[in-house]
Design an enzyme around this catalytic site. Structure first.
Site, PDB file in Angstrom:
ATOM      1  N   TYR A   1       7.196  56.481 -25.457  1.00  0.00           N
ATOM      2  CA  TYR A   1       6.530  55.480 -26.301  1.00  0.00           C
ATOM      3  C   TYR A   1       6.646  55.866 -27.777  1.00  0.00           C
ATOM      4  CZ  TYR A   1       2.798  52.671 -28.378  1.00  0.00           C
ATOM      5  OH  TYR A   1       2.080  51.808 -29.174  1.00  0.00           O
TER       6      TYR A   1
ATOM      7  N   LYS B   1       8.712  53.894 -30.830  1.00  0.00           N
ATOM      8  CA  LYS B   1       8.075  53.374 -32.036  1.00  0.00           C
ATOM      9  C   LYS B   1       8.687  53.982 -33.299  1.00  0.00           C
ATOM     10  CE  LYS B   1       5.280  50.496 -30.084  1.00  0.00           C
ATOM     11  NZ  LYS B   1       5.471  49.042 -30.287  1.00  0.00           N
TER      12      LYS B   1
END
Length: 251
Positions: free
Chosen positions: A157, A161
């Site tokens: 994750y 990002k």
């Protein structure tokens, strides 16, 4: 009415931060199209704000391309693309499987490339800049504080990002001469449905203590920042990754 007459496409707009964005944009005069895999929730929200809903699995490239074009057509064009959709997965670094990594990147990053290609093509066809610095379109991406600060147990994750931030900066360089700005938001801990099943009251208290303001974010906090980036108020701002983290990250 800071977005009066503007046409806005929001991915991941059915709930949470995305839904707050949709309501905020509509309240400021925008016509909004919601792209989301949650068809029923997206449809209800679209009906609430007088907008459009398009069901799509953003992990599917062809479907994403078609759905984005459908949303643009429903609005009669597009002035602002908000790439907000994302998925959150947890796993120790040494346990992440390649297919899990690919799944996160497919939705969190690759889908942004596809939607941007479709929306920007439409923006360019609609109107050329009348003078240097004239802004004819905007792309606003949702990254995360995790893209700057990392995060144990969520390497896929956090890495996705960070990639969103990099994609935004590259897009700003390429799209600026076309009169299109590209920016991204980096929310901190925000209380939404995503991750609700994994957090405890102790987690909330610990995270809140990291902010000088002593609280976690609400979806509306991020939506107001997105409104700024989508509005003419930010026309001389591009390539930036704006923190909306209550002071937890300040770089």
């Amino acid at each position: 009415m800071r977005l009066a007459g503007k046409r806005v496409v929001v991915t991941g707009g059915a709930r949470g931060i995305g839904a707050a964005m949709v309501r905020t944009f509509a309240a400021e005069g925008a016509a909004v199209a919601v792209l989301d895999v949650l068809a029923e929730e997206a449809g209800k929200l679209a009906a609430e704000v007088g907008g459009h809903a398009v069901e799509v699995d953003l992990a599917d490239v062809a479907a994403t391309r078609a759905a984005t074009q459908s949303a643009v057509d429903a609005l009669g064009g597009v002035d602002v693309l908000v790439n907000n959709a994302g998925i959150l997965r947890f796993a120790p670094l040494l346990d992440i499987e390649p297919h899990e990594w690919d799944e996160v990147f497919a939705v969190n990053v690759r889908a942004m490339l596809v939607t941007t290609q479709v929306a920007v093509t439409s923006m360019v066809a609609q109107r050329a800049p009348a003078f240097p610095g004239d802004v004819v379109g905007k792309v606003v991406n949702t990254a995360s504080m995790g893209g700057k600060a990392g995060g144990a147990g969520q390497a896929h994750y956090a890495a996705s990002k960070a990639a969103v931030i990099g994609l935004t900066r590259a897009a700003a360089e390429e799209l600026g001469p076309l009169g299109i700005t590209a920016t991204c938001l980096c929310p901190g801990y925000v209380l939404t449905e995503m991750g609700a099943g994994t957090r405890t009251d102790a987690d909330v208290a610990r995270w809140s203590a990291r902010s000088p303001l002593g609280r976690l974010g609400q979806p509306e906090d991020v939506a107001r920042a997105a409104l700024f980036l989508a509005s003419p108020d930010s026309d001389y701002l591009t390539g930036e990754a704006l923190n909306v983290a209550g002071g937890m990250v300040t770089h």
